[in-house]
Design an enzyme around this catalytic site. Structure first.
Site, PDB file in Angstrom:
ATOM      1  N   SER A 193       0.720  -1.128   0.141  1.00 33.12           N
ATOM      2  CA  SER A 193      -0.105  -0.314   0.249  1.00 33.12           C
ATOM      3  C   SER A 193       0.867   1.286   0.153  1.00 33.12           C
ATOM      4  O   SER A 193       1.391   1.290  -1.091  1.00 33.12           O
ATOM      5  CB  SER A 193      -0.947  -0.345   1.145  1.00 33.12           C
ATOM      6  OG  SER A 193      -2.174   0.556   1.049  1.00 33.12           O
ATOM      7  N   ASP A 268      -9.000  -6.418  -3.869  1.00 34.80           N
ATOM      8  CA  ASP A 268      -8.793  -5.364  -2.856  1.00 34.80           C
ATOM      9  C   ASP A 268     -10.513  -4.120  -3.189  1.00 34.80           C
ATOM     10  O   ASP A 268     -10.104  -3.773  -4.293  1.00 34.80           O
ATOM     11  CB  ASP A 268      -7.475  -4.601  -3.802  1.00 34.80           C
ATOM     12  CG  ASP A 268      -6.808  -3.520  -3.183  1.00 34.80           C
ATOM     13  OD1 ASP A 268      -7.739  -2.860  -2.136  1.00 34.80           O
ATOM     14  OD2 ASP A 268      -5.522  -3.370  -2.802  1.00 34.80           O
ATOM     15  N   HIS A 298      -6.924  -6.142   0.090  1.00 32.55           N
ATOM     16  CA  HIS A 298      -5.870  -5.253   0.423  1.00 32.55           C
ATOM     17  C   HIS A 298      -4.713  -5.414   1.558  1.00 32.55           C
ATOM     18  O   HIS A 298      -4.027  -4.927   1.267  1.00 32.55           O
ATOM     19  CB  HIS A 298      -6.974  -3.582   0.770  1.00 32.55           C
ATOM     20  CG  HIS A 298      -5.492  -2.561   0.863  1.00 32.55           C
ATOM     21  ND1 HIS A 298      -4.939  -1.949  -0.328  1.00 32.55           N
ATOM     22  CD2 HIS A 298      -5.532  -2.094   1.586  1.00 32.55           C
ATOM     23  CE1 HIS A 298      -4.320  -0.825  -0.187  1.00 32.55           C
ATOM     24  NE2 HIS A 298      -4.230  -0.512   1.575  1.00 32.55           N
TER      25      HIS A 298
END
Length: 337
Positions: A193, A268, A298
Protein backbone atom coordinates in the site's frame (compact mmCIF):
# COMPACT_ATOMS: atom_id res chain seq x y z
CA UNK A 1 -1.25 83.05 14.27
CA UNK A 2 -2.58 83.99 10.85
CA UNK A 3 0.11 81.89 9.20
CA UNK A 4 -0.84 78.89 11.33
CA UNK A 5 -4.49 79.29 10.38
CA UNK A 6 -3.61 79.53 6.69
CA UNK A 7 -1.43 76.41 6.96
CA UNK A 8 -4.20 74.45 8.67
CA UNK A 9 -6.71 75.65 6.06
CA UNK A 10 -4.39 74.45 3.29
CA UNK A 11 -3.92 71.02 4.90
CA UNK A 12 -7.68 70.69 5.46
CA UNK A 13 -8.50 71.51 1.86
CA UNK A 14 -5.76 69.15 0.67
CA UNK A 15 -7.16 66.27 2.79
CA UNK A 16 -10.70 66.92 1.52
CA UNK A 17 -9.45 66.92 -2.07
CA UNK A 18 -7.52 63.69 -1.47
CA UNK A 19 -10.57 62.00 0.09
CA UNK A 20 -12.76 63.16 -2.81
CA UNK A 21 -10.26 61.86 -5.36
CA UNK A 22 -9.94 58.53 -3.52
CA UNK A 23 -13.72 58.08 -3.40
CA UNK A 24 -13.98 58.81 -7.12
CA UNK A 25 -11.26 56.26 -7.82
CA UNK A 26 -13.05 53.67 -5.66
CA UNK A 27 -16.32 54.24 -7.54
CA UNK A 28 -14.54 53.80 -10.85
CA UNK A 29 -12.87 50.60 -9.60
CA UNK A 30 -16.06 49.16 -8.10
CA UNK A 31 -18.09 49.62 -11.26
CA UNK A 32 -16.32 46.93 -13.33
CA UNK A 33 -16.32 44.60 -10.31
CA UNK A 34 -20.09 45.02 -9.90
CA UNK A 35 -20.68 44.50 -13.62
CA UNK A 36 -18.38 41.45 -13.69
CA UNK A 37 -20.06 39.85 -10.67
CA UNK A 38 -23.49 40.56 -12.17
CA UNK A 39 -22.53 38.85 -15.43
CA UNK A 40 -20.32 36.07 -14.06
CA UNK A 41 -21.40 35.76 -10.44
CA UNK A 42 -22.25 32.06 -10.73
CA UNK A 43 -18.87 31.21 -12.20
CA UNK A 44 -17.05 33.27 -9.57
CA UNK A 45 -19.03 31.59 -6.79
CA UNK A 46 -18.18 28.12 -8.14
CA UNK A 47 -14.54 29.13 -8.42
CA UNK A 48 -14.52 30.33 -4.81
CA UNK A 49 -16.14 27.08 -3.66
CA UNK A 50 -13.60 25.08 -5.67
CA UNK A 51 -10.68 27.02 -4.15
CA UNK A 52 -12.13 26.61 -0.65
CA UNK A 53 -12.53 22.85 -1.01
CA UNK A 54 -9.02 22.56 -2.44
CA UNK A 55 -7.66 24.54 0.52
CA UNK A 56 -9.48 22.34 3.03
CA UNK A 57 -8.24 19.18 1.33
CA UNK A 58 -4.68 20.51 1.30
CA UNK A 59 -4.81 21.32 4.99
CA UNK A 60 -6.31 17.99 6.02
CA UNK A 61 -4.51 15.67 3.59
CA UNK A 62 -2.28 14.29 6.33
CA UNK A 63 -5.36 13.39 8.38
CA UNK A 64 -6.89 11.60 5.39
CA UNK A 65 -3.71 9.72 4.46
CA UNK A 66 -1.86 8.77 7.65
CA UNK A 67 -3.47 6.70 10.44
CA UNK A 68 -0.70 6.04 12.99
CA UNK A 69 -3.19 5.74 15.86
CA UNK A 70 -5.36 3.05 14.28
CA UNK A 71 -5.93 0.66 15.90
CA UNK A 72 -6.02 2.50 19.19
CA UNK A 73 -2.86 2.46 21.33
CA UNK A 74 -0.70 1.93 18.22
CA UNK A 75 1.48 4.83 19.33
CA UNK A 76 1.84 3.42 22.83
CA UNK A 77 2.36 -0.30 22.36
CA UNK A 78 4.41 -2.07 19.68
CA UNK A 79 4.25 -5.89 19.89
CA UNK A 80 7.65 -7.60 19.78
CA UNK A 81 8.56 -11.09 18.51
CA UNK A 82 8.56 -13.74 21.24
CA UNK A 83 10.84 -16.76 21.25
CA UNK A 84 12.74 -15.50 18.19
CA UNK A 85 16.08 -13.67 18.23
CA UNK A 86 15.57 -10.08 17.16
CA UNK A 87 16.96 -6.59 17.60
CA UNK A 88 14.93 -3.57 18.64
CA UNK A 89 16.81 -0.74 16.92
CA UNK A 90 16.65 3.05 16.99
CA UNK A 91 18.35 5.20 14.34
CA UNK A 92 18.43 8.90 13.44
CA UNK A 93 17.44 10.42 10.11
CA UNK A 94 19.31 13.30 8.47
CA UNK A 95 16.83 15.76 9.97
CA UNK A 96 17.26 14.32 13.46
CA UNK A 97 14.12 12.17 13.78
CA UNK A 98 14.47 8.99 15.87
CA UNK A 99 13.07 5.89 14.13
CA UNK A 100 12.24 2.47 15.53
CA UNK A 101 13.15 -0.68 13.58
CA UNK A 102 12.91 -4.40 14.28
CA UNK A 103 15.51 -6.71 12.73
CA UNK A 104 14.70 -10.43 12.64
CA UNK A 105 17.66 -12.52 11.48
CA UNK A 106 17.40 -15.83 9.65
CA UNK A 107 19.59 -18.30 11.55
CA UNK A 108 19.36 -21.41 9.36
CA UNK A 109 21.81 -22.83 6.84
CA UNK A 110 23.90 -20.30 4.90
CA UNK A 111 22.43 -17.52 7.03
CA UNK A 112 25.40 -15.14 6.41
CA UNK A 113 24.39 -15.12 2.74
CA UNK A 114 20.65 -14.70 3.28
CA UNK A 115 18.91 -11.82 1.48
CA UNK A 116 17.61 -8.95 3.59
CA UNK A 117 14.12 -7.56 3.04
CA UNK A 118 13.44 -3.98 4.16
CA UNK A 119 9.72 -4.00 4.97
CA UNK A 120 7.68 -0.79 4.49
CA UNK A 121 4.15 -1.17 5.87
CA UNK A 122 0.90 0.60 5.02
CA UNK A 123 -0.61 3.81 6.39
CA UNK A 124 -2.01 2.47 9.68
CA UNK A 125 -0.75 0.68 12.78
CA UNK A 126 2.89 -0.12 13.52
CA UNK A 127 5.57 -2.70 12.79
CA UNK A 128 4.33 -4.97 15.57
CA UNK A 129 1.07 -5.50 13.71
CA UNK A 130 3.05 -6.89 10.74
CA UNK A 131 4.84 -9.58 12.73
CA UNK A 132 2.56 -12.49 11.64
CA UNK A 133 3.29 -11.64 8.00
CA UNK A 134 7.00 -11.03 8.66
CA UNK A 135 7.50 -14.30 10.56
CA UNK A 136 5.96 -16.27 7.71
CA UNK A 137 8.35 -14.50 5.34
CA UNK A 138 11.23 -15.51 7.60
CA UNK A 139 10.21 -19.18 7.59
CA UNK A 140 9.17 -19.51 3.95
CA UNK A 141 11.71 -17.26 2.26
CA UNK A 142 14.72 -17.80 4.56
CA UNK A 143 15.53 -14.09 4.65
CA UNK A 144 16.37 -11.41 7.18
CA UNK A 145 13.53 -8.97 7.87
CA UNK A 146 14.00 -5.32 8.79
CA UNK A 147 10.65 -3.76 9.70
CA UNK A 148 10.40 0.03 9.62
CA UNK A 149 8.12 2.36 11.54
CA UNK A 150 7.93 5.71 9.76
CA UNK A 151 8.12 8.97 11.67
CA UNK A 152 4.93 9.47 13.64
CA UNK A 153 4.26 5.70 13.80
CA UNK A 154 4.78 3.33 16.71
CA UNK A 155 7.73 4.42 18.81
CA UNK A 156 9.23 6.62 16.10
CA UNK A 157 9.34 10.36 16.69
CA UNK A 158 7.95 13.18 14.56
CA UNK A 159 4.95 13.49 12.27
CA UNK A 160 4.37 11.69 8.99
CA UNK A 161 4.80 13.53 5.69
CA UNK A 162 5.81 12.55 2.17
CA UNK A 163 9.27 14.09 2.35
CA UNK A 164 9.66 12.76 5.88
CA UNK A 165 8.92 9.18 4.81
CA UNK A 166 11.47 9.51 2.01
CA UNK A 167 14.10 10.66 4.51
CA UNK A 168 13.17 7.73 6.76
CA UNK A 169 13.66 5.21 3.96
CA UNK A 170 17.06 6.68 3.07
CA UNK A 171 18.16 6.50 6.71
CA UNK A 172 17.11 2.85 6.93
CA UNK A 173 19.02 1.90 3.78
CA UNK A 174 22.09 3.79 5.01
CA UNK A 175 21.85 1.86 8.28
CA UNK A 176 21.68 -1.49 6.48
CA UNK A 177 24.85 -0.58 4.59
CA UNK A 178 26.69 -0.17 7.91
CA UNK A 179 25.87 -3.71 9.07
CA UNK A 180 28.79 -6.10 8.44
CA UNK A 181 26.52 -9.08 9.15
CA UNK A 182 24.10 -8.31 6.28
CA UNK A 183 24.90 -9.15 2.66
CA UNK A 184 24.92 -5.81 0.81
CA UNK A 185 24.50 -7.54 -2.56
CA UNK A 186 21.10 -8.99 -1.62
CA UNK A 187 18.99 -6.05 -0.47
CA UNK A 188 15.30 -6.36 -1.35
CA UNK A 189 12.63 -3.73 -0.76
CA UNK A 190 9.08 -4.76 0.11
CA UNK A 191 6.23 -2.28 0.32
CA UNK A 192 2.52 -2.75 0.83
CA UNK A 193 0.00 0.00 0.00
CA UNK A 194 1.61 3.30 1.11
CA UNK A 195 4.80 1.33 1.73
CA UNK A 196 4.90 0.48 -1.97
CA UNK A 197 5.19 4.17 -2.82
CA UNK A 198 8.02 4.55 -0.29
CA UNK A 199 9.81 1.50 -1.71
CA UNK A 200 9.49 2.75 -5.30
CA UNK A 201 10.91 6.14 -4.32
CA UNK A 202 13.84 4.59 -2.47
CA UNK A 203 14.59 2.24 -5.37
CA UNK A 204 14.40 5.07 -7.91
CA UNK A 205 17.07 7.00 -5.98
CA UNK A 206 19.32 4.03 -5.09
CA UNK A 207 19.36 1.65 -8.03
CA UNK A 208 23.04 0.83 -7.37
CA UNK A 209 22.29 -0.35 -3.82
CA UNK A 210 19.03 -2.26 -4.34
CA UNK A 211 18.88 -5.80 -5.74
CA UNK A 212 15.12 -5.89 -6.35
CA UNK A 213 11.78 -4.43 -5.29
CA UNK A 214 8.51 -6.13 -4.39
CA UNK A 215 5.39 -3.99 -4.11
CA UNK A 216 1.90 -5.12 -3.16
CA UNK A 217 -1.49 -3.44 -3.66
CA UNK A 218 -0.02 0.04 -4.04
CA UNK A 219 -1.18 3.03 -6.09
CA UNK A 220 -0.09 5.14 -9.05
CA UNK A 221 -0.13 8.38 -7.04
CA UNK A 222 -2.18 10.26 -4.46
CA UNK A 223 -3.87 12.39 -7.18
CA UNK A 224 -4.95 9.16 -8.89
CA UNK A 225 -6.32 7.85 -5.60
CA UNK A 226 -8.14 11.13 -4.92
CA UNK A 227 -9.87 10.89 -8.30
CA UNK A 228 -10.93 7.34 -7.42
CA UNK A 229 -12.13 7.97 -3.86
CA UNK A 230 -13.81 11.34 -4.55
CA UNK A 231 -15.29 10.64 -7.96
CA UNK A 232 -18.25 12.96 -7.20
CA UNK A 233 -15.83 15.92 -7.28
CA UNK A 234 -13.68 16.74 -10.35
CA UNK A 235 -10.40 15.96 -8.55
CA UNK A 236 -8.67 15.10 -11.81
CA UNK A 237 -8.73 18.79 -12.71
CA UNK A 238 -6.85 19.86 -9.58
CA UNK A 239 -3.25 20.87 -10.37
CA UNK A 240 -0.47 18.99 -8.59
CA UNK A 241 0.36 21.95 -6.36
CA UNK A 242 -3.00 21.44 -4.64
CA UNK A 243 -1.71 18.16 -3.21
CA UNK A 244 0.42 18.28 -0.09
CA UNK A 245 1.26 14.59 -0.53
CA UNK A 246 1.79 13.33 -4.06
CA UNK A 247 3.74 10.02 -4.02
CA UNK A 248 4.10 10.00 -7.81
CA UNK A 249 4.96 6.32 -8.18
CA UNK A 250 3.80 6.21 -11.80
CA UNK A 251 6.64 8.60 -12.65
CA UNK A 252 9.31 7.21 -10.33
CA UNK A 253 8.85 3.61 -11.48
CA UNK A 254 10.58 4.64 -14.72
CA UNK A 255 13.83 4.88 -12.71
CA UNK A 256 13.47 1.38 -11.24
CA UNK A 257 15.33 -0.87 -13.65
CA UNK A 258 16.17 -3.55 -11.11
CA UNK A 259 14.13 -6.80 -10.99
CA UNK A 260 10.60 -5.97 -9.86
CA UNK A 261 7.73 -8.06 -8.50
CA UNK A 262 4.22 -6.59 -8.53
CA UNK A 263 1.73 -8.39 -6.28
CA UNK A 264 -1.94 -7.67 -6.93
CA UNK A 265 -5.03 -8.80 -5.02
CA UNK A 266 -7.98 -8.53 -7.38
CA UNK A 267 -10.44 -8.30 -4.47
CA UNK A 268 -8.81 -5.11 -3.18
CA UNK A 269 -11.68 -2.72 -2.37
CA UNK A 270 -9.45 0.24 -1.48
CA UNK A 271 -6.88 0.59 -4.27
CA UNK A 272 -8.12 -0.41 -7.74
CA UNK A 273 -6.13 -3.49 -8.89
CA UNK A 274 -5.79 -1.86 -12.31
CA UNK A 275 -3.23 0.50 -10.74
CA UNK A 276 -0.93 -2.43 -9.99
CA UNK A 277 -1.24 -3.60 -13.58
CA UNK A 278 -0.44 -0.11 -14.83
CA UNK A 279 2.64 0.13 -12.61
CA UNK A 280 3.76 -3.23 -13.95
CA UNK A 281 3.31 -2.01 -17.52
CA UNK A 282 5.16 1.26 -16.77
CA UNK A 283 8.13 -0.57 -15.25
CA UNK A 284 11.21 -0.50 -17.51
CA UNK A 285 12.76 -3.51 -15.76
CA UNK A 286 13.90 -6.30 -18.05
CA UNK A 287 12.93 -8.70 -15.28
CA UNK A 288 9.48 -7.84 -14.02
CA UNK A 289 6.85 -10.17 -12.65
CA UNK A 290 3.15 -9.67 -11.96
CA UNK A 291 1.62 -12.10 -9.46
CA UNK A 292 -2.18 -11.92 -9.44
CA UNK A 293 -4.34 -13.32 -6.63
CA UNK A 294 -8.08 -13.26 -7.50
CA UNK A 295 -9.14 -13.59 -3.83
CA UNK A 296 -6.55 -11.18 -2.44
CA UNK A 297 -7.90 -8.20 -0.49
CA UNK A 298 -6.04 -4.98 0.28
CA UNK A 299 -4.39 -6.07 3.54
CA UNK A 300 -4.71 -9.85 3.39
CA UNK A 301 -3.33 -10.89 0.00
CA UNK A 302 -0.41 -12.45 1.89
CA UNK A 303 -2.84 -15.04 3.27
CA UNK A 304 -3.70 -16.36 -0.20
CA UNK A 305 -2.52 -19.79 -1.29
CA UNK A 306 0.65 -19.59 -3.37
CA UNK A 307 1.65 -16.15 -2.08
CA UNK A 308 4.95 -17.14 -0.50
CA UNK A 309 5.73 -19.46 -3.40
CA UNK A 310 5.55 -16.50 -5.77
CA UNK A 311 7.89 -14.45 -3.56
CA UNK A 312 10.27 -17.38 -3.08
CA UNK A 313 10.57 -18.03 -6.82
CA UNK A 314 11.25 -14.37 -7.51
CA UNK A 315 13.90 -14.04 -4.79
CA UNK A 316 15.67 -17.23 -5.89
CA UNK A 317 15.65 -16.01 -9.47
CA UNK A 318 17.28 -12.73 -8.47
CA UNK A 319 19.84 -14.27 -6.11
CA UNK A 320 20.86 -16.98 -8.57
CA UNK A 321 22.08 -14.46 -11.10
CA UNK A 322 25.28 -12.47 -10.66
CA UNK A 323 23.92 -9.89 -13.09
CA UNK A 324 20.22 -9.26 -12.32
CA UNK A 325 19.69 -7.24 -15.50
CA UNK A 326 20.70 -10.26 -17.61
CA UNK A 327 18.67 -12.67 -15.53
CA UNK A 328 15.95 -13.36 -18.08
CA UNK A 329 15.59 -13.08 -21.81
CA UNK A 330 11.87 -12.52 -21.57
CA UNK A 331 10.73 -9.02 -20.70
CA UNK A 332 7.84 -9.95 -18.45
CA UNK A 333 5.91 -12.70 -16.77
CA UNK A 334 2.33 -12.69 -15.46
CA UNK A 335 1.20 -15.35 -13.00
CA UNK A 336 -2.41 -15.78 -11.93
CA UNK A 337 -2.57 -17.79 -8.72
Amino acid sequence: MEKSWMLWNFVERWLIALASWSWALCRISLLPLIVTFHLYGGIILLLLIFISIAGILYKFQDVLLYFPEQPSSSRLYVPMPTGIPHENIFIRTKDGIRLNLILIRYTGDNSPYSPTIIYFHGNAGNIGHRLPNALLMLVNLKVNLLLVDYRGYGKSEGEASEEGLYLDSEAVLDYVMTRPDLDKTKIFLFGRSLGGAVAIHLASENSHRISAIMVENTFLSIPHMASTLFSFFPMRYLPLWCYKNKFLSYRKISQCRMPSLFISGLSDQLIPPVMMKQLYELSPSRTKRLAIFPDGTHNDTWQCQGYFTALEQFIKEVVKSHSPEEMAKTSSNVTII
